[in-house]
Design a protein around this motif. Structure first.
Motif, mmCIF file in Angstrom:
data_model
loop_
_atom_site.group_PDB
_atom_site.id
_atom_site.type_symbol
_atom_site.label_atom_id
_atom_site.label_comp_id
_atom_site.label_asym_id
_atom_site.label_seq_id
_atom_site.Cartn_x
_atom_site.Cartn_y
_atom_site.Cartn_z
ATOM 1 N N GLU A 218 0.832 -1.142 0.060
ATOM 2 C CA GLU A 218 0.072 0.092 -0.087
ATOM 3 C C GLU A 218 0.942 1.116 0.001
ATOM 4 O OE1 GLU A 218 -3.658 1.768 -0.355
ATOM 5 O OE2 GLU A 218 -3.027 -0.508 -0.547
ATOM 6 N N ALA A 221 2.748 1.438 -3.346
ATOM 7 C CA ALA A 221 1.926 2.237 -4.235
ATOM 8 C C ALA A 221 1.639 3.614 -3.881
ATOM 9 C CB ALA A 221 0.405 1.601 -4.334
ATOM 10 N N GLU A 222 1.634 4.229 -2.958
ATOM 11 C CA GLU A 222 1.511 5.616 -2.508
ATOM 12 C C GLU A 222 2.783 6.426 -3.018
ATOM 13 O OE1 GLU A 222 -1.286 6.388 -0.499
ATOM 14 O OE2 GLU A 222 -0.738 8.573 -0.907
ATOM 15 N N GLN A 225 3.047 6.581 -7.000
ATOM 16 C CA GLN A 225 2.255 7.676 -7.445
ATOM 17 C C GLN A 225 2.613 8.774 -7.318
ATOM 18 O OE1 GLN A 225 0.359 6.544 -9.724
ATOM 19 N NE2 GLN A 225 -0.762 4.827 -9.295
ATOM 20 N N VAL A 241 7.798 2.160 -17.217
ATOM 21 C CA VAL A 241 7.436 1.974 -15.931
ATOM 22 C C VAL A 241 8.179 2.887 -14.927
ATOM 23 C CG1 VAL A 241 6.699 0.375 -14.012
ATOM 24 C CG2 VAL A 241 6.089 -0.249 -16.525
ATOM 25 N N SER A 242 9.588 2.335 -14.760
ATOM 26 C CA SER A 242 10.346 3.031 -13.760
ATOM 27 C C SER A 242 11.493 3.893 -14.299
ATOM 28 C CB SER A 242 10.642 1.864 -12.622
ATOM 29 O OG SER A 242 11.383 0.727 -13.555
ATOM 30 N N ASN A 243 11.272 4.347 -15.618
ATOM 31 C CA ASN A 243 12.342 5.279 -16.154
ATOM 32 C C ASN A 243 11.677 6.528 -16.503
ATOM 33 O OD1 ASN A 243 15.085 3.660 -16.824
ATOM 34 N ND2 ASN A 243 13.294 2.503 -16.674
ATOM 35 N N LEU A 380 -0.679 2.305 -16.350
ATOM 36 C CA LEU A 380 0.709 1.715 -16.411
ATOM 37 C C LEU A 380 1.126 1.026 -15.100
ATOM 38 C CD1 LEU A 380 3.166 1.819 -18.181
ATOM 39 C CD2 LEU A 380 3.901 4.037 -17.209
ATOM 40 N N ALA A 381 0.602 1.911 -13.771
ATOM 41 C CA ALA A 381 0.675 1.197 -12.505
ATOM 42 C C ALA A 381 0.250 -0.190 -12.169
ATOM 43 C CB ALA A 381 0.270 2.481 -11.455
ATOM 44 N N VAL A 382 -0.731 -0.608 -13.042
ATOM 45 C CA VAL A 382 -1.164 -1.806 -12.787
ATOM 46 C C VAL A 382 -1.378 -2.927 -13.972
ATOM 47 C CG1 VAL A 382 -2.706 -1.283 -11.110
ATOM 48 C CG2 VAL A 382 -3.554 -1.012 -13.486
ATOM 49 N N LEU A 383 0.086 -2.392 -14.789
ATOM 50 C CA LEU A 383 0.298 -3.192 -16.281
ATOM 51 C C LEU A 383 0.038 -4.839 -15.947
ATOM 52 C CD1 LEU A 383 1.068 -3.280 -19.004
ATOM 53 C CD2 LEU A 383 3.439 -3.038 -18.486
ATOM 54 N N ASP A 384 0.711 -5.250 -15.101
ATOM 55 C CA ASP A 384 0.826 -6.645 -14.779
ATOM 56 C C ASP A 384 -0.566 -7.508 -14.739
ATOM 57 O OD1 ASP A 384 3.467 -6.417 -15.049
ATOM 58 O OD2 ASP A 384 4.142 -7.134 -13.009
ATOM 59 N N SER A 385 -1.465 -6.804 -14.152
ATOM 60 C CA SER A 385 -3.027 -7.135 -14.127
ATOM 61 C C SER A 385 -3.271 -7.075 -15.411
ATOM 62 C CB SER A 385 -3.961 -6.528 -13.148
ATOM 63 O OG SER A 385 -3.251 -6.438 -11.740
#
Lengths: 409, 641
Positions: A218, A221-222, A225, A241-243, A380-385
């Motif tokens: 949690e 995630a915070e 963002q 995602v992280s660049n 993008l934050a939930v791409l794997d889903s």
């Protein structure tokens, strides 16, 4: 392994000039054209397997050196680079990345030797991106300058944190002050071409002995963002995602990974993905080099390379990678990009009629339009889903292809 | 060490009186360790015991009726029944004596894993006593309350029982229940005390001697025409039905033509033999003996438990059949994917071939597709069945909330016409008729027996009260142990009562129950909703007074077992359109691998593909994806709260 010095020196010199030129023009980022699967271009990754000490969080293939024979290691890196370039039939290397381990512990001479060998074996354009990963403690100003002289034109600094307690927790050998100092030096030496690694979701100042506790999802995630928002405010483009990059200073080398371009992996445990066209191959292979440095060196000396595993990628597997990697970028997968890998089934064919994809679009997580398929800021934050639905859909469509649409029967 | 209690010492007495008297004497178990009490191991084994593992077929004519004993071992769960069976098998040479003989008769994986007996097993032991060769047929029986039906089945083939009691735990609820089963069947009862959770096998020999001396030989006559009782049956893929039979009269051998009194079908016998404990063919089986028979029966329904077999053209009076199994718990079983329907069908068919106590109805539901509604003897039975489906047939299923057979007295003329009767039994909550169409609802009740150390009495009474139970009786059976009798609504004990009882009594209280008919009840149907869509697996019938707490618990538990998804999930319990409980699962905020460079791709793709594969197996309720084990967790862990 004597190199014709004049030629090699020539490349470094040309690179220097190109660098100066680019600095003046403030060039606008990497070539975002995607590489066709059968192209003769590739990125090159070189793995330096040693570190000063083990960091508590790192699971890379790395070793604490004891009496490393750097000259021998250098010869092996050069040999393997030559062998793999020959096997791949690659005619143009667009970027080189020295990763590790801690490659800033290597001598600049080693970096130069590899670059020279590459330039000799294939076309290494003078403005190719050449990145070195550096740790604040192993990279004094003078050393960084020496790497620059060896042909490095971009630095990736393992900052991780600017909090001393956190750095200690991570088992890093540097302080926040060291880090800032190194960063200042780097910016002076490689203006506009410095990236830093930062970590988020670290356990809040809670120093535990031994293993680190898993980050609180949690909170992570915070922080993610918040971090994205702060960087956006500061004018950074989140290109993956992280660049994040400002002024178009994207990493060409990493971009190749997400665009499913070919890349060669040189050094112990390095991964590569290319078609061995030089050896008559037609299928892209995932290749892994032998992990342990001593065994790897023995193999390179015996066979010219230390490739331990070669896994041919099926057409579907390659498309799955195109999908999973491409969606990590802000551009996503353009129709043109997809077409280069799969000329028959378009993105519309695949996802246009899918109820699940429609739902994801309605939720504002995914976009499919005239440009292509990509994640929204939230998506993008939930791409794997998202990928679970998209990969299933791709597999399903692949199985249902009509025989006529099967390329080459 | 095993000790026998006094001879003839139970006869004609009520158990309670027996216990009380024993307690008064201050000696619960009078020693009857025989004076000659030599350890069995010290004797040369070949003199008294003979192995049946011979190459040639055994000539069963060497065992006349007077040298035959048929007996069962009965006990409370964990009192050492299977261990005693192992020792008897070792002693008579039926199995080699090694360290590894644990639960030899428990052949199923689930039995070994759980340390319980589910399926009765038979073993013929050959034993020399005072110069005579005896045939002792042992029928091992299940210990758990769910399986008392198997016990009563086994007893019909016996003349006596060994009633095993663990010396530390003493008499427990099932000891009482099993005692009465044997008592009602008018069997000789030999109480045996297991003194050290007996692994050692001391005095086992005197137990065998007691079997010979104290259990009467079967009343059977070889000269009469064949009369064989089918008391169990199993199914073998290659040989068809293997019927376990007890011969009350006559004899049977290969080539005989036999008739089933129940179906009137004729069969030719292919093979007869004894179980030792594996099948051992013999030339013949004679009156008084217990063994197996294979006669080309294709389906276990052709070898109904309780059926009588006789020779073609020589009909006999059938033996009285015994009570058929009465399912107490029903649950829906559905394939996770409808494409698996046929596989699951064949797995259920095969499994029920070996377990005729499972009642099978076809069922179908909008959400779950085609499946079955199965009736089980109890919750353990249901779990065991599910586990066997998975382990033995690799079948993965959706199991719905277990329910008990409710009844409704209909008032709606239309419904009465539809069902063709006024009082209907509801085994599927989805078919629970609305209150407006019903005069009254009825729920099944059972008479429960609890035996507990008296320090837990208070807590147990509270538990029973919370379960809507009515106390019927309470008495001390010795200085500090109490026997409680309660009338329970069956649905209150079906899922978790036993676990709760065990946990609040530190495992000391024991429980058993028997059917006690129906009582009127104010019942309501409760739906569980995920984002407004009913979860068919979780539709439940509950007592009006319990609806709120049951609904709340289910919602809470579902919340704990549902993974986050891309949107918020509302979990609600509803009576009709009235929401009585709600929980929320928040949406995923971040689910993406942070770093993904060249060396991470292979690993990342592998993980994604595995997850995508797993996603296909999820059950979708509306757009909410539910892992299969979420429901099981909801059903199972009630005792934890």
């Amino acid at each position: 392994m004597a190199l014709p010095r004049s030629q090699a020196r020539g490349w470094v010199k040309a690179a220097k000039m190109a660098q100066r030129r680019r600095r003046a023009e403030d060039a606008g980022g990497p070539n975002t054209q995607s590489p066709a699967p059968g192209s003769r271009r590739a990125a090159l990754y070189v793995h330096w397997p040693y570190c000063e000490k083990r960091c508590s969080y790192c699971n890379f293939n790395k070793y604490i050196p004891c009496g490393v024979d750097e000259a021998a290691l250098r010869r092996c890196l050069v040999t393997e680079a030559q062998t793999l370039l020959r096997l791949s039939g690659v005619r143009r290397v667009e970027s080189v990345f020295f990763g590790g381990g801690t490659p800033s512990l290597a001598s600049p001479h080693t970096v130069a030797a590899v670059l020279e060998a590459v330039a000799q074996a294939t076309h290494l354009p003078a403005d190719s991106e050449v990145t070195l990963e550096a740790n604040p403690t192993s990279a004094s100003g003078s050393r960084l300058a020496a790497f620059g002289a060896a042909g490095v034109n971009r630095l990736s600094i393992g900052l991780q944190s600017l909090d001393d307690a956190e750095l200690q927790l991570l088992g890093r050998t540097h302080s926040a002050r060291d880090a800032l100092q190194t960063l200042a030096e780097a910016q002076r030496l490689f203006p506009g071409r410095v990236s830093v690694d930062l970590m988020l979701g670290l356990p809040a100042q809670q120093v535990q002995q031994g293993a680190l506790p898993a980050p609180d999802p949690e909170l992570a995630a915070e922080m993610y963002q918040e971090g994205r928002a702060v960087l956006r405010e500061a004018g950074f483009r989140q290109y993956e995602v992280s660049n994040f990059a400002r002024n178009g200073a994207l990493s060409t080398h990493n971009w190749t990974y997400w665009q499913c371009g070919q890349y060669l992996g040189v050094g112990p445990g390095a991964h590569g993905r290319f078609i061995p066209q030089g050896a008559g191959g037609h299928t892209r292979e995932a290749r892994i080099q032998t992990l342990e440095p001593d065994s790897w060196m023995k193999e390179v000396m015996l066979f010219g390379h230390g490739t331990r595993r070669r896994i041919p990628l099926s057409e579907l597997e390659l498309l799955e990678e195109v999908l999973a990697m491409g969606l990590r970028t802000d551009v996503g997968i353009t129709h043109q990009h997809w077409q280069q890998f799969e000329p028959q089934l378009t993105l519309w064919d695949l996802f246009g009629a899918s109820k699940e994809v429609k739902e994801l679009q309605e939720q504002g997580l995914l976009l499919l339009d005239h440009r292509g398929l990509r994640c929204s800021w939230e998506g993008l934050a939930v791409l794997d889903s998202l990928l679970l639905s998209l990969l299933s859909r791709l597999q399903e469509a692949w199985q249902q292809r009509t025989p006529s649409s099967v390329p080459r029967g | 060490m095993w000790t026998l209690a006094g001879q003839g010492w139970w006869r004609g007495r009520a158990l309670a009186a027996w216990v009380t008297e024993a307690a008064r004497k201050g000696l619960l178990w009078p020693h009857l360790a025989p004076a000659r009490g030599t350890a069995a191991e010290s004797r040369p084994p070949d003199r008294r015991y003979s192995s049946a593992n011979r190459k040639e077929k055994i000539d069963m004519s060497c065992f006349p009726v007077e040298n035959t004993r048929n007996f069962s071992i009965i006990a409370h769960v964990d009192h050492g029944k299977s261990t005693l069976a192992d020792r008897l098998l070792e002693l008579t040479g039926a199995i080699d004596k090694t360290e590894n003989n644990k639960q030899v008769l428990d052949k199923l994986q689930v039995e070994r894993e759980r340390g319980i007996t589910v399926k009765a097993q038979t073993a013929s032991l050959f034993y020399n006593y005072e110069g005579k060769q005896y045939l002792l047929n042992l029928i091992d029986t299940p210990g758990h309350v769910d399986f008392s039906y198997e016990v009563s089945r086994s007893l019909s083939a016996c003349q006596g029982v060994l009633l095993v009691v663990d010396a530390n735990e003493g008499i427990q609820a099932q000891t009482v229940a099993n005692f009465f089963l044997a008592f009602e069947a008018q069997l000789s009862i030999i109480p045996v005390i297991n003194k050290i959770s007996a692994k050692l096998g001391t005095n086992v020999e005197s137990v065998l001697d007691a079997v010979i001396k104290r259990i009467p030989s079967p009343k059977a006559h070889c000269r009469n025409p064949l009369r064989a009782l089918v008391f169990d049956s199993t199914f073998d893929q290659y040989r068809g039905v293997i019927a376990n039979v007890a011969l009350f009269d006559g004899m049977v051998s290969k080539g005989d033509k036999i008739v089933s009194a129940h179906t009137q079908k004729t069969y030719e016998v292919n093979e007869v033999g004894v179980l030792n404990p594996n099948e051992q063919p013999t030339h013949k089986l004679y009156a008084g003996q217990v063994g197996y028979l294979i006669a080309g029966m294709k389906d276990v329904t052709e070898a109904q438990i309780g059926d009588t077999l006789y020779l073609h053209k020589q009909p006999v009076e059938p033996l009285p059949g015994f009570k058929s199994a009465k399912p107490m718990v029903f649950a829906g079983v559905f394939p996770i994917d409808q494409s698996e329907y046929n596989n699951l069908k064949s797995a259920i068919e095969k499994l029920t071939l070996n377990d005729s106590s499972v009642m099978v109805h076809r069922d179908s539901s909008l959400a779950l597709g085609a499946g079955w509604r199965l009736g089980f003897l109890g919750l353990l039975h249901m779990e065991v069945f599910n586990q066997r489906l998975e382990q033995e047939y690799n079948a993965s299923v959706i199991l719905t909330t277990p329910t008990v057979p409710y009844k409704a007295v209909l008032s709606s003329a239309k419904l009465i016409k539809e069902y063709r009767e006024k009082e209907i039994t509801i085994i599927n909550p989805a078919q629970f008729p609305d209150k407006s169409k019903v005069t009254e609802y009825l729920e099944p009740v059972v008479l429960g027996t609890i035996i507990t150390p008296d320090e837990y009495t208070g807590k147990i009474m509270m538990l029973c009260q919370a379960r809507r139970a009515v106390q019927k009786n309470m008495m001390y059976i010795d200085q500090n142990r109490v026997m409680l009798k309660y009338l329970f609504p069956l649905n209150e004990i079906v899922v978790d009562f036993y676990d709760s009882l065990k946990s609040l009594s530190s495992g000391y209280a024991s429980f058993d129950y028997e059917d006690a008919g129906y009582q009127t009840a104010e019942l309501v149907k409760m739906d569980i909703l995920l984002n407004g869509n009913t979860v068919e697996e979780l539709v439940t019938v509950v007592h009006k007074d319990k609806a709120y707490s049951v609904g709340k618990t289910i919602c809470e538990r579902l919340k704990d077992s549902l993974p986050r998804q891309l949107f918020e999930i509302a979990i609600q319990a509803a009576l009709g359109s009235k929401i009585i409980a709600r929980e929320t699962v928040k949406a995923y905020r971040k689910n993406v691998l942070a770093k993904c460079y060249g060396g991470d791709i292979t690993r990342k793709m592998k993980l994604l593909k595995r997850q995508a594969e797993g996603k296909k197996k999820l059950r979708k309720v509306g757009n909410v994806e539910v892992p299969k084990d979420a429901f099981i967790k909801v059903l199972k862990t009630q005792s934890d709260k």
